[in-house]
Write an enzyme that holds these catalytic residues in place. Structure first.
Site, PDB file in Angstrom:
ATOM      1  CG  HIS A   1      -1.939   1.036   1.291  1.00 39.93           C
ATOM      2  ND1 HIS A   1      -2.170   1.794   2.410  1.00 39.93           N
ATOM      3  CD2 HIS A   1      -2.835   1.454   0.354  1.00 39.93           C
ATOM      4  CE1 HIS A   1      -3.179   2.627   2.178  1.00 39.93           C
ATOM      5  NE2 HIS A   1      -3.597   2.442   0.936  1.00 39.93           N
TER       6      HIS A   1
ATOM      7  CG  HIS B   1      -4.331   9.268  -0.084  1.00 41.47           C
ATOM      8  ND1 HIS B   1      -5.126   9.999   0.774  1.00 41.47           N
ATOM      9  CD2 HIS B   1      -5.026   8.137  -0.364  1.00 41.47           C
ATOM     10  CE1 HIS B   1      -6.242   9.337   1.007  1.00 41.47           C
ATOM     11  NE2 HIS B   1      -6.206   8.212   0.330  1.00 41.47           N
TER      12      HIS B   1
END
Length: 245
Positions: free
Chosen positions: A12, A54
Site C-alpha cells: 500500500h 493521496h
C-alpha cells in the site's frame, strides 16, 4: 474469468507506514521486503503533470499547504515529501507517475494505480492517467491495474485507454455496484476488506471479476480473506506479511 497476472500481495502506497507514502523511497523499501506489486495514488498538477499523492491537500505529506492540484509541477517538484515522516527521508521529492513507471519497468514490478482526482477533475484525471499509463507501459508484458472510487474517473480511463485493466474501489456496497462495474468493463472489485463475505465474493467471481481488499494489516483479517478465496490483499504491513508465502 479473466486471466490474472498480478501477485496476491500488494504494498500500500509503497511500503505502508514504514516510509513516506507514494515516494520512490517507499517503493524501494517495499521491494526490499520482497513485494513485487505496488499501489499508489495518481492525480494531476495544474499544468497536467500526473504525480503521486493521496490527499487533495499538501499539509499531511509535504512541507506546504493548499490543494496540490492547483499548483504547477515546477512548484510541486520542489516540495519535501519525506520530512513529515522522519529525518531519514527528509528532502524526498514527490514523484511523477512517469518516475514510478520507469522504476517499475526497470525492476520488473507491477503497478496498482489508484486514480485519485482533485475534486472536480474526475474524468479529466482518469483520461490523463490512462493515456499516460498506456504510453509508459506500451511494451510491457503486464499493464498496470487502474482503480478508482470515482466512476467518472474510470469512465475517463476506459475512453482514453480501453485496453488497460480497470478495478472499481468500494468502501460500501452501494446499490448497483456490480452492474456499474460491469458497465465500466472492470476486471476487479477492490473492497474495504470487511465488506467481503462468501456471497459477495461469489457475486464478483460470477461476473468474471477478481476480488481484492484494502487495507489489511492483521493476520486474522488476511486469513479470513484467504479462506474466502479472494484474489489479492493490499497491506501497509510489508514487515508482517511475507509476500512469497
Amino acid at each position: 474469468m479473466n486471466t490474472w497476472p498480478y501477485p496476491f500481495w500488494i504494498a500500500h502506497r509503497g511500503a505502508g507506514k514504514l516510509a513516506p507514502e507514494n515516494t520512490l523511497a517507499a517503493f524501494r523499501l517495499g521491494a526490499q521486503h520482497g513485494y513485487r506489486m505496488f499501489e499508489c495514488d495518481a492525480k494531476l498538477s495544474r499544468d497536467g503533470v500526473v504525480f503521486l499523492m493521496h490527499d487533495a491537500t499538501l499539509e499531511r505529506t509535504t512541507n506546504a499547504g493548499g490543494i496540490g492540484g492547483e499548483r504547477p509541477w515546477s512548484e510541486l517538484a520542489q516540495l519535501d515529501a519525506g520530512g513529515w515522516h522522519s529525518r531519514t527521508y527528509a528532502g524526498e521529492p514527490l514523484p511523477t507517475m512517469e518516475n514510478f513507471a520507469r522504476w517499475c519497468l526497470a525492476s520488473g514490478h507491477f503497478a496498482d494505480i489508484e486514480i485519485k482526482p482533485t475534486p472536480g477533475t474526475e474524468r479529466e484525471t482518469g483520461e490523463a492517467v490512462a493515456h499516460l499509463a498506456a504510453a509508459l507501459w506500451r511494451d510491457a508484458a503486464v499493464p498496470p491495474l487502474l482503480t478508482s472510487f470515482q466512476v467518472a474517473s474510470l469512465e475517463g480511463a476506459a475512453a482514453a485507454a480501453p485496453e488497460l485493466p480497470r478495478g472499481l474501489l468500494l468502501d460500501t456496497l452501494w446499490s448497483g455496484w456490480l452492474d456499474k462495474a460491469r458497465a465500466l468493463g472492470c476486471v476487479a472489485i477492490v473492497c474495504n476488506h470487511a465488506l467481503w463475505d462468501a456471497q459477495v465474493v461469489a457475486q464478483a467471481h460470477g461476473a468474471g471479476m477478481r476480488s481484492l481488499s484494502y487495507t489489511v494489516n492483521d493476520d486474522w483479517a488476511a486469513q479470513r480473506l484467504i479462506d474466502l478465496g479472494t484474489d489479492g490483499i493490499i497491506t501497509d504491513r510489508v514487515d508482517l506479511f511475507n509476500p512469497a508465502r
